[in-house]
Design a protein around this motif. Sequence first.
Motif, PDB file in Angstrom:
ATOM      1  N   PHE A  82       0.835  -1.201   0.000  1.00  0.00           N
ATOM      2  CA  PHE A  82       0.000   0.000   0.000  1.00  0.00           C
ATOM      3  C   PHE A  82       0.873   1.255   0.000  1.00  0.00           C
ATOM      4  O   PHE A  82       1.820   1.361   0.797  1.00  0.00           O
ATOM      5  N   ASP A  83       0.538   2.202  -0.853  1.00  0.00           N
ATOM      6  CA  ASP A  83       1.301   3.452  -0.939  1.00  0.00           C
ATOM      7  C   ASP A  83       1.023   4.355   0.255  1.00  0.00           C
ATOM      8  O   ASP A  83      -0.130   4.518   0.679  1.00  0.00           O
ATOM      9  N   ILE A  84       2.091   4.927   0.774  1.00  0.00           N
ATOM     10  CA  ILE A  84       2.022   6.004   1.757  1.00  0.00           C
ATOM     11  C   ILE A  84       2.863   7.150   1.202  1.00  0.00           C
ATOM     12  O   ILE A  84       4.032   6.949   0.826  1.00  0.00           O
ATOM     13  N   LYS A  85       2.296   8.303   1.124  1.00  0.00           N
ATOM     14  CA  LYS A  85       2.989   9.453   0.547  1.00  0.00           C
ATOM     15  C   LYS A  85       4.352   9.668   1.221  1.00  0.00           C
ATOM     16  O   LYS A  85       4.457   9.619   2.454  1.00  0.00           O
ATOM     17  N   VAL A 108      -5.909   4.989  -1.596  1.00  0.00           N
ATOM     18  CA  VAL A 108      -7.281   5.412  -1.302  1.00  0.00           C
ATOM     19  C   VAL A 108      -7.838   4.697  -0.067  1.00  0.00           C
ATOM     20  O   VAL A 108      -8.498   5.329   0.776  1.00  0.00           O
ATOM     21  N   VAL A 109      -7.577   3.394   0.059  1.00  0.00           N
ATOM     22  CA  VAL A 109      -8.133   2.662   1.213  1.00  0.00           C
ATOM     23  C   VAL A 109      -7.560   3.183   2.525  1.00  0.00           C
ATOM     24  O   VAL A 109      -8.268   3.251   3.540  1.00  0.00           O
ATOM     25  N   VAL A 110      -6.286   3.546   2.534  1.00  0.00           N
ATOM     26  CA  VAL A 110      -5.675   4.089   3.749  1.00  0.00           C
ATOM     27  C   VAL A 110      -6.296   5.437   4.088  1.00  0.00           C
ATOM     28  O   VAL A 110      -6.652   5.720   5.247  1.00  0.00           O
ATOM     29  N   THR A 111      -6.444   6.287   3.071  1.00  0.00           N
ATOM     30  CA  THR A 111      -7.065   7.598   3.285  1.00  0.00           C
ATOM     31  C   THR A 111      -8.489   7.457   3.815  1.00  0.00           C
ATOM     32  O   THR A 111      -8.916   8.188   4.716  1.00  0.00           O
ATOM     33  N   THR A 112      -9.218   6.486   3.289  1.00  0.00           N
ATOM     34  CA  THR A 112     -10.594   6.242   3.736  1.00  0.00           C
ATOM     35  C   THR A 112     -10.630   5.913   5.223  1.00  0.00           C
ATOM     36  O   THR A 112     -11.501   6.386   5.965  1.00  0.00           O
ATOM     37  N   LEU A 113      -9.693   5.097   5.668  1.00  0.00           N
ATOM     38  CA  LEU A 113      -9.647   4.723   7.081  1.00  0.00           C
ATOM     39  C   LEU A 113      -9.264   5.912   7.956  1.00  0.00           C
ATOM     40  O   LEU A 113      -9.783   6.068   9.077  1.00  0.00           O
ATOM     41  N   LEU A 114      -8.372   6.772   7.467  1.00  0.00           N
ATOM     42  CA  LEU A 114      -8.006   7.983   8.206  1.00  0.00           C
ATOM     43  C   LEU A 114      -9.201   8.928   8.311  1.00  0.00           C
ATOM     44  O   LEU A 114      -9.429   9.545   9.364  1.00  0.00           O
ATOM     45  N   VAL A 169      -1.841  -3.611  17.080  1.00  0.00           N
ATOM     46  CA  VAL A 169      -2.800  -2.689  16.471  1.00  0.00           C
ATOM     47  C   VAL A 169      -4.201  -3.287  16.627  1.00  0.00           C
ATOM     48  O   VAL A 169      -4.355  -4.456  16.969  1.00  0.00           O
ATOM     49  N   ASP A 170      -5.205  -2.467  16.337  1.00  0.00           N
ATOM     50  CA  ASP A 170      -6.591  -2.944  16.447  1.00  0.00           C
ATOM     51  C   ASP A 170      -7.039  -3.702  15.205  1.00  0.00           C
ATOM     52  O   ASP A 170      -7.848  -4.628  15.297  1.00  0.00           O
ATOM     53  N   PHE A 171      -6.541  -3.283  14.048  1.00  0.00           N
ATOM     54  CA  PHE A 171      -6.845  -3.992  12.805  1.00  0.00           C
ATOM     55  C   PHE A 171      -5.726  -3.716  11.809  1.00  0.00           C
ATOM     56  O   PHE A 171      -4.835  -2.895  12.068  1.00  0.00           O
ATOM     57  N   ALA A 172      -5.750  -4.417  10.691  1.00  0.00           N
ATOM     58  CA  ALA A 172      -4.675  -4.271   9.715  1.00  0.00           C
ATOM     59  C   ALA A 172      -5.181  -4.577   8.322  1.00  0.00           C
ATOM     60  O   ALA A 172      -6.128  -5.357   8.140  1.00  0.00           O
ATOM     61  N   LEU A 173      -4.533  -3.955   7.331  1.00  0.00           N
ATOM     62  CA  LEU A 173      -4.841  -4.225   5.930  1.00  0.00           C
ATOM     63  C   LEU A 173      -3.833  -5.200   5.352  1.00  0.00           C
ATOM     64  O   LEU A 173      -2.640  -5.172   5.699  1.00  0.00           O
ATOM     65  N   GLY A 174      -4.299  -6.048   4.462  1.00  0.00           N
ATOM     66  CA  GLY A 174      -3.412  -6.969   3.751  1.00  0.00           C
ATOM     67  C   GLY A 174      -3.922  -7.176   2.340  1.00  0.00           C
ATOM     68  O   GLY A 174      -4.949  -6.623   1.941  1.00  0.00           O
ATOM     69  N   ILE A 175      -3.202  -7.980   1.576  1.00  0.00           N
ATOM     70  CA  ILE A 175      -3.586  -8.314   0.211  1.00  0.00           C
ATOM     71  C   ILE A 175      -3.936  -9.792   0.153  1.00  0.00           C
ATOM     72  O   ILE A 175      -3.195 -10.631   0.668  1.00  0.00           O
TER      73      ILE A 175
END
Length: 569
Positions: A82-85, A108-114, A169-175
């Motif tokens: 996942f991209d982080i600026k 986009v998915v990271v931004t959505t969570l923020l 952490v409370d949750f995490a993203l993966g592929i």
Amino acid sequence: MSKSLTFIQTNASNPKTWVVIGVTVAGIVILAETRKRRIKALREEHFGAFLDRFELLPFPPPSPPAAKQTLSGLTFSISDAFDIKDYITGFGSPQWKKTHEAAEKTAVVVTTLLINGATCVAKTVMDEMGFGITGENKHYGTPINPLMPSNVPGGCSSGSAVSVAAELVDFALGIDTTGGVRIPASFCGVLGFRPSQGTVSSVGVLPNSQSLETAGWFARDPSVLCHVGHALLNLSAVTHKRQRSLIFADDLFELSDVPKQKSVHVVRKAIENLPGYQPPKHMNVGQYVASNVPSLAEFCEKSGTSQDSASSLKALASVMLSIQRHEFKTNHEEWSQTCKSFLGPRFSSDVVTALKSRNENIKSLYRVKTEMRATIQSLLKEDGILVIPTVADPPPKLNTKNKDAVNEFLERNYALSCTASMSGCCQVTIPLGKHGESPISVSFLAYYGGDKFLLDTILEVYASLQDQADIAASLAPVNDSNGIEPSEVMKEKGNAAYKGRQWNKAVSCYTEAIKLNGANATYFCNRAAAYLELGRFQQAEEDCTEAILIDKKVPNLITYSFSILHSIA
């Protein structure tokens, strides 16, 4: 009286006895303390899950009367895809990281969570470039499975699963492409959700195989899992009451080493008294796929196997892997041409194999995928939930060198993960405690686009599942004294009742046999015969139909079963 207590009472006057007892107790205390310190050290080292630590703060909350941020106060981590600026997305590979620039935008998915109030705190280790299901990374090290430190955590999103399981952490993203969220969720004992393919934004996510993969997420708590899903899928919070029909994939549970007492039985008991749940059904998924995905026959023939249940799933898994390699090569072949000096031992064999792959029957591969989606949609419709084991085996030991054992592990587990990957349907991994030292899980699959339906189901049934899993863990293993399968014991009891013209009792016994093993056509045939004696013709017809779905030779079997039962009666 236990042998230990007898030994102590017999030798109580012997000083050596108390020395032995003292040493034993001290040993237990030392082992417990050593383990405690080891876990503490692992926690301080973040279990090897994190690559980069940072803090992306959530967006400011909206002014009233706007809805509250549903993820406020929660932290999460993300896989290295996942991209982080201003950070280089490493894709689990130092060589990839060396040849790419920092991202200009955040995924986009990271931004959505923020936006929804969560705080991103780290990037996590993943299998190199999204390949593999063990979670081992020779470049950055393998994240430590908190439940089984000497065993693999599962992949490809290993670090994300570990960060949740270790309560970092409370949750995490993966592929998840071929099981990348589902399998590590199972191995690490947490919830894992693979959404319907294409329903979560892939903008800012490095592609491995875009027609198979999707961003998924892990959580320990079902409400957190659902809140993340609602945010990423932009779902309504309103829950609609709907009927649910669970379908157990009996042939897939035969692949698992976990006793059905701790899996199938737990799920059956959990829904028994819940409103809106139909009596569960049983089926043979492999045979269903073989009968309804005609393009798969070509791949069964190429492998030199018949199109039975096991070979059909094996062929389906091989098609899945061929699509993955083809798309990966299409996506990244140009980059690989500029990095020829890197290829070889610096890359995993999966990456090299994908870049060297050649497929001349691409249209045939995608035809199987199209037919597979239609087949699962037809099976599940809008109220069906397919219940399968998430994995076939316990987590393998770290650094397993036996290639045959590794290949067998991969083959068995890809046979389970290919259903969702090839149909694009949504799937959730649900932990159910342990069998011995190994974690247990089952998976629920719903139709393509049924993500909210599946998330709502988890909220409804999760607490009951955990209660039943606890009860199952406390029970003695179900086994006949002569080593006969419990289902066969019930069948024989049914036969005895039939012989005694106790038709209702026979039906009850055959029903119990079907609950224990719903993939045996004979049980349905026998129950149909008992139903006929009772004049319950519709139930008899339904059982005969079910038996034919399980075994195409059943018309002969029905005649044979009826003749046998009439002979004993």
